[in-house]
Motif scaffolding. Structure first.
Motif, PDB file in Angstrom:
ATOM      1  N   ALA A 213     -22.000   8.800  15.786  1.00 50.82           N
ATOM      2  CA  ALA A 213     -20.913   8.786  15.403  1.00 50.82           C
ATOM      3  C   ALA A 213     -20.481   9.584  14.367  1.00 50.82           C
ATOM      4  N   ASP A 214     -19.135  10.285  14.193  1.00 54.63           N
ATOM      5  CA  ASP A 214     -18.552  11.516  12.465  1.00 54.63           C
ATOM      6  C   ASP A 214     -18.407   9.686  11.678  1.00 54.63           C
ATOM      7  N   VAL A 215     -18.407   9.936  11.002  1.00 59.29           N
ATOM      8  CA  VAL A 215     -17.462   9.630   9.336  1.00 59.29           C
ATOM      9  C   VAL A 215     -16.530  10.054   9.793  1.00 59.29           C
TER      10      VAL A 215
ATOM     11  N   ASN B 224     -18.495   6.302   5.631  1.00 63.05           N
ATOM     12  CA  ASN B 224     -18.912   5.520   6.694  1.00 63.05           C
ATOM     13  C   ASN B 224     -18.182   6.018   8.104  1.00 63.05           C
ATOM     14  N   LEU B 225     -19.160   5.116   9.108  1.00 66.11           N
ATOM     15  CA  LEU B 225     -18.104   5.412  10.393  1.00 66.11           C
ATOM     16  C   LEU B 225     -16.648   5.098  10.522  1.00 66.11           C
ATOM     17  N   ASP B 226     -15.974   6.252  11.185  1.00 65.23           N
ATOM     18  CA  ASP B 226     -15.210   6.447  11.335  1.00 65.23           C
ATOM     19  C   ASP B 226     -14.902   5.640  12.685  1.00 65.23           C
TER      20      ASP B 226
ATOM     21  N   MET C 296     -23.914   0.348  15.108  1.00 71.14           N
ATOM     22  CA  MET C 296     -25.125  -1.202  13.714  1.00 71.14           C
ATOM     23  C   MET C 296     -23.928   0.292  12.826  1.00 71.14           C
ATOM     24  N   ALA C 297     -23.358  -0.259  11.676  1.00 66.61           N
ATOM     25  CA  ALA C 297     -22.829   0.297  11.033  1.00 66.61           C
ATOM     26  C   ALA C 297     -23.184  -0.012   9.576  1.00 66.61           C
ATOM     27  N   VAL C 298     -23.263   1.531   8.135  1.00 65.93           N
ATOM     28  CA  VAL C 298     -23.517   1.159   7.658  1.00 65.93           C
ATOM     29  C   VAL C 298     -22.847   1.178   6.284  1.00 65.93           C
ATOM     30  N   HIS C 299     -22.536   0.852   5.246  1.00 64.41           N
ATOM     31  CA  HIS C 299     -22.193   0.412   4.419  1.00 64.41           C
ATOM     32  C   HIS C 299     -22.461   1.355   3.204  1.00 64.41           C
ATOM     33  N   CYS C 300     -22.450   2.406   3.489  1.00 66.21           N
ATOM     34  CA  CYS C 300     -22.753   3.745   3.158  1.00 66.21           C
ATOM     35  C   CYS C 300     -22.675   3.290   0.794  1.00 66.21           C
ATOM     36  N   TYR C 301     -23.474   3.714   0.244  1.00 67.72           N
ATOM     37  CA  TYR C 301     -23.909   3.550  -1.146  1.00 67.72           C
ATOM     38  C   TYR C 301     -22.464   2.083  -1.925  1.00 67.72           C
TER      39      TYR C 301
ATOM     40  N   ASP D 119     -14.393   0.622   7.425  1.00 63.61           N
ATOM     41  CA  ASP D 119     -13.417  -0.429   7.673  1.00 63.61           C
ATOM     42  C   ASP D 119     -13.733  -1.369   8.677  1.00 63.61           C
ATOM     43  N   THR D 120     -13.795  -2.422   8.084  1.00 59.02           N
ATOM     44  CA  THR D 120     -14.583  -3.782   8.833  1.00 59.02           C
ATOM     45  C   THR D 120     -13.667  -4.153   9.979  1.00 59.02           C
ATOM     46  N   GLU D 121     -12.179  -3.864   9.724  1.00 58.40           N
ATOM     47  CA  GLU D 121     -10.907  -4.600  10.533  1.00 58.40           C
ATOM     48  C   GLU D 121     -11.467  -3.577  11.874  1.00 58.40           C
TER      49      GLU D 121
END
Length: 370
Positions: free
Chosen positions: A102-104, A110-112, A128-133, A138-140
């Motif tokens: 999916a796009d960022v 990060n994942l949108d 599976m989301a990545v906290h890039c850098y 957007d955890t919520e």
């Protein structure tokens, strides 16, 4: 080139004098692995530092991601980011599942959550989301998507050691998070990682899964793996942990010097402003726009000619690699924001003892490219 090369990162090492007591304990006990006393101490100290209760140390983060998927029985589709290190998607495949890209978000990379939800099918089982850098997702938003659709939410938190969001540990988000202790990370044990579980029952299950599925001397309850960390790596972690705040402060100082010198240059956007509460200054990514005098790749080449090894994290996108490029989610036009980031991001060298003179060389080239 007459100057010594400058690499994108360089690991901090504990003084040998601080390692020796741990090594003497290992040599004295002859306990080298299998949840030895140093590993148990390392787990406890890490959990205390990170502010979490249920933490399992593993030999590397990639296998930690595999275990997290295996624990939840994920064999269908897992929506993930194309803008990450290839280990993220590889772990999904090794767990027997199928990555869907999916796009960022254009700001955090990060994942949108909106693009994630648009990719959900009846076969989707997890995100599976990545906290890039180390920039928080957007955890919520992702949690809301997962909740609405009955999905597991697993975070690849490889970059996010010690990061806090709203004062709380970022690695406590989701159904599970996995951190990396690879030598290139903010905190390292040469090799290693940790899985953060939401409760004691899950930690017990993970600990069993990482030891072949062994319950006791005569009982094996499931098909597990060997992902245990050795006592030697735990010793490195124990020697490093008391220094981590000092290390992060030093990284912050390097990032701040970059920011002060580069943030106002037309066409160059610095993604990670220093001094953000709870951030760890894992990297200093800059985005090269059309107003900058040269392209990202031209700047990358110019720096290399001067012995400065910046990195195009992440280029190529995972979705462009041959084992993934044929997936429907990688079709042309499907990932425009990730693709733009892959073409424009350059991570400048950042490590705690980067000499000011060396950093000035980098800043000079980036400020006035040929």
């Amino acid at each position: 080139m007459t100057n010594a090369p400058i690499f994108v990162t360089r690991p901090v090492l504990p003084p040998l004098s601080e390692m020796m007591p741990f090594l003497e304990r290992i040599w004295s006990s002859r306990i080298l692995s299998n949840n030895g006393p140093l590993l148990q101490q390392f787990e406890a100290n890490l959990a205390s530092y990170l502010g979490v209760q249920h933490l399992s140390v593993v030999c590397n983060a990639s296998l930690g991601l595999v275990l997290s998927l295996r624990h939840f029985g994920i064999t269908g589709e897992v929506i993930t980011s194309p803008f990450s290190f290839v280990a993220t998607a590889h772990a999904i495949r090794w767990a027997g599942a199928q990555p869907v890209f999916a796009d960022v978000d254009p700001n955090t990379l990060n994942l949108d959550p909106e693009t994630v939800e648009a990719q959900i099918t009846p076969q989707t089982q997890a995100i599976m989301a990545v906290h890039c850098y180390g920039i928080p997702c957007d955890t919520e938003g992702l949690a809301a998507v997962a909740r609405r659709n009955g999905l597991k939410l697993i975070y690849d938190a490889a970059h996010a050691f010690g990061v806090r969001k709203g004062g709380a540990p970022l690695v406590a988000e989701g159904d599970m998070s996995v951190i990396s202790f690879h030598a290139t990370k903010v905190f390292h044990s040469f090799e290693g990682g940790a899985i953060i579980s939401p409760d004691r029952q899950t930690k017990v299950a993970i600990d069993r899964l990482m030891n072949y599925g062994i319950v006791d001397e005569v009982t094996v309850s499931e098909v597990g793996l060997n992902t245990k960390m050795s006592e030697l790596h735990a010793a490195v972690g124990l020697a490093m942990l008391p220094r981590i705040d000092e290390i992060i402060d030093a990284r912050d100082r390097v990032a701040n010097r970059y920011w002060q010198s580069l943030s106002q240059i037309p066409g160059l956007h610095c993604l990670c402003p220093p001094g953000q509460p709870g951030h760890n200054s894992y990297a200093f990514p800059v985005r090269i726009g059309q107003d900058y005098p040269i392209s990202r790749d031209e700047l990358y080449t110019q720096l290399r000619l001067e012995g400065i090894f910046a990195r195009r994290y992440f280029h190529p996108l995972i979705s462009d690699l041959p084992m993934y490029s044929g997936l429907p989610s990688t079709a042309e036009g499907r990932l425009p924001r990730a693709r733009a980031a892959g073409d424009e991001i350059l991570c400048l060298p950042l490590y705690p003892d980067l000499a000011e003179a060396d950093q000035d060389r980098i800043i000079g080239i980036v400020s006035r490219p040929c």
